[in-house]
Design a protein around this motif. Structure first.
Motif, mmCIF file in Angstrom:
data_model
loop_
_atom_site.group_PDB
_atom_site.id
_atom_site.type_symbol
_atom_site.label_atom_id
_atom_site.label_comp_id
_atom_site.label_asym_id
_atom_site.label_seq_id
_atom_site.Cartn_x
_atom_site.Cartn_y
_atom_site.Cartn_z
ATOM 1 N N PRO A 110 0.817 -1.218 0.000
ATOM 2 C CA PRO A 110 0.000 0.000 0.000
ATOM 3 C C PRO A 110 0.846 1.262 0.000
ATOM 4 C CG PRO A 110 -0.781 -1.567 1.648
ATOM 5 C CD PRO A 110 0.537 -2.082 1.155
ATOM 6 N N GLY A 111 0.319 2.294 -0.615
ATOM 7 C CA GLY A 111 0.981 3.588 -0.665
ATOM 8 C C GLY A 111 0.047 4.618 -1.255
ATOM 9 N N THR A 112 0.570 5.790 -1.504
ATOM 10 C CA THR A 112 -0.223 6.856 -2.111
ATOM 11 C C THR A 112 -0.353 6.607 -3.598
ATOM 12 O OG1 THR A 112 0.543 8.435 -0.459
ATOM 13 C CG2 THR A 112 -0.421 9.340 -2.474
ATOM 14 N N GLY A 113 -1.585 6.582 -4.090
ATOM 15 C CA GLY A 113 -1.825 6.347 -5.501
ATOM 16 C C GLY A 113 -1.408 7.527 -6.353
ATOM 17 N N PRO A 114 -1.280 7.333 -7.662
ATOM 18 C CA PRO A 114 -0.815 8.399 -8.546
ATOM 19 C C PRO A 114 -1.787 9.558 -8.669
ATOM 20 C CG PRO A 114 -1.551 6.502 -9.816
ATOM 21 C CD PRO A 114 -1.527 6.072 -8.388
ATOM 22 N N TYR A 115 -3.048 9.377 -8.241
ATOM 23 C CA TYR A 115 -4.049 10.436 -8.391
ATOM 24 C C TYR A 115 -4.506 11.008 -7.066
ATOM 25 C CZ TYR A 115 -4.083 8.241 -12.959
ATOM 26 O OH TYR A 115 -3.698 7.713 -14.169
ATOM 27 N N ASP A 153 5.260 -0.727 -7.883
ATOM 28 C CA ASP A 153 4.747 -1.723 -6.941
ATOM 29 C C ASP A 153 4.029 -1.104 -5.756
ATOM 30 O OD1 ASP A 153 5.759 -3.920 -8.470
ATOM 31 O OD2 ASP A 153 7.744 -3.457 -7.694
ATOM 32 N N VAL A 154 3.281 -0.030 -6.023
ATOM 33 C CA VAL A 154 2.405 0.575 -5.025
ATOM 34 C C VAL A 154 0.974 0.233 -5.392
ATOM 35 C CG1 VAL A 154 1.516 2.751 -4.085
ATOM 36 C CG2 VAL A 154 3.974 2.463 -4.470
ATOM 37 N N VAL A 155 0.188 -0.212 -4.416
ATOM 38 C CA VAL A 155 -1.215 -0.519 -4.643
ATOM 39 C C VAL A 155 -2.066 0.460 -3.853
ATOM 40 C CG1 VAL A 155 -1.201 -2.308 -2.845
ATOM 41 C CG2 VAL A 155 -3.013 -2.297 -4.563
ATOM 42 N N ALA A 156 -3.095 1.024 -4.523
ATOM 43 C CA ALA A 156 -3.950 2.027 -3.889
ATOM 44 C C ALA A 156 -5.305 2.043 -4.575
ATOM 45 C CB ALA A 156 -3.296 3.411 -3.972
#
Length: 386
Positions: A35-40, A332-335
């Motif tokens: 998990p992390g901050t999504g691109p939007y 490899d970030v999922v949000a």
């Protein structure tokens, strides 16, 4: 070289949406997405359609089951499921399956270059539980029956040619398909708790009437190497296709499938995993596993249909979960990318991008009532990364 830079330069045509992969970095395996901050950025409040979106994105309803599509006289099908987009001159077409039985099939909506609905029509009828499928490089839609000894049907999104049953691709509980123009193969998932992963090698690329059906063989680990073995009896009777080859790797409920740039991603709902195959090196690993997210804070659960963007992002729809479409980035970030509110008895299906990559189509299969006759198909427009 950044994985995204490499992949963007390697996109094969508009139909081969790219998504990176830890395997692209080299032989060493990296950890699955976290998990992390999504691109939007964060999701905003629900809009008038009950959809939470990042800033700059808007939604509209394209069709509702049992109601006329736009100003056409065509009534949209029940239980909309897997889908794909096809270029149509300056406009495009969105195709959607119907996961009901009997009387399943698939329908299409035609759009102008400005996104206006120009028409809607049936492209497949009288089949059973058409769940997911896949787009071919020759612009047909493979609609897959999710029933025991189900078939793949090749359909014409433009509504000109009649649909054709493709028994050479095997009879099993089909889910999704993804075309690989490099190896001239069609990859196939199987929705069984002990399902397999297959590939079909047509005798002539572009003609699915004959060819070889193979199954993936590998060990029980979540990473390693694999081989292919021929399935002796593709009609699955009396012995099911998944039980014919010793050493065939078992997957817990195969769902969506997507190919780009020597890599195949597919989801398994029984264990909430996204698998990643490097089909050039014949190696596999996990791209995502909710059980490997620390603290039980997995943003993506109920993994189902999957598609990719030309930028390299992977979009995965949830069957249940929080009714979200989540994005896995090349880093490899999922949000979460979006969330549908007030429809907890439904599932999200059929994510697909328009040819320009600035519109995302998908459905809520059972809408607000939880009934297959209440499906809703949406479009989201906004500043997608392309």
């Amino acid at each position: 070289m950044e994985r995204r830079t490499f992949l963007r330069g390697a996109v094969i045509g508009s139909s081969a949406a790219a998504f990176g992969g830890t395997l692209m970095r080299g032989a060493a395996y990296a950890a699955p997405a976290q998990p992390g901050t999504g691109p939007y950025g964060a999701l905003g409040a629900a809009d008038a359609n009950g959809i939470q979106l990042p800033a700059g994105f808007t939604s509209r309803v394209i069709a509702r089951s049992g109601q006329n599509v736009g100003s056409t006289t065509y009534k949209w099908h029940s239980a909309p499921d897997g889908g794909a987009c096809f270029a149509d001159g300056a406009g495009w077409i969105y195709v959607s399956n119907s996961e009901i039985s009997p009387g399943g099939g698939a329908s299409a909506v035609r759009f102008s270059s400005a996104g206006a609905i120009l028409g809607a029509y049936r492209i497949l009828g009288d089949t059973r539980s058409n769940c997911a499928g896949g787009k071919t490089p020759w612009n047909t839609w493979l609609s897959c029956e999710e029933v025991t000894r189900g078939y793949v049907y090749e359909t014409d999104p433009y509504g000109v040619n009649a649909a054709v049953q493709r028994p050479a691709m095997g009879q099993f509980k089909h889910e999704a398909a993804a075309a690989d123009p490099v190896r001239k193969a069609i990859y196939l998932t199987e929705d069984e708790t002990d399902g397999c992963f297959y590939r079909f090698l047509p005798t002539t690329w572009g003609n699915l009437s004959a060819g070889t059906l193979q199954v993936l063989k590998a060990g029980t680990a979540t990473s390693g190497s694999f081989t292919w073995a021929n399935v002796p009896d593709r009609d699955g009777s009396p012995t099911t296709t998944r039980s014919q080859v010793s050493g065939a790797k078992k997957f817990n409920g195969g769902e969506g499938c997507h190919y780009a740039n020597d890599t195949v991603w597919f989801t398994t709902k029984g264990d909430n995993r996204v698998w990643q195959l490097n089909v050039a090196a014949n190696t596999y690993e996990l791209a995502y596993d909710d059980s490997l997210v620390p603290g039980g804070a997995a943003p993506l659960t109920g993994v189902d249909n999957v598609t990719g963007s030309s930028y390299g992002d992977l979009y995965i729809a949830e069957d249940g979960g929080n009714m979200e479409i989540c994005v896995i980035t090349p880093d490899d970030v999922v949000a979460p990318f979006l969330r549908i509110t007030g429809q907890s008895s439904s599932e999200i299906t059929g994510p697909a991008f328009s040819p320009a990559g600035n519109r995302l189509y998908f459905s809520s299969q059972r809408g607000t009532s939880g009934s297959s006759s209440a499906g809703i198909t949406y479009e989201v427009t906004g500043p997608f990364r392309v």
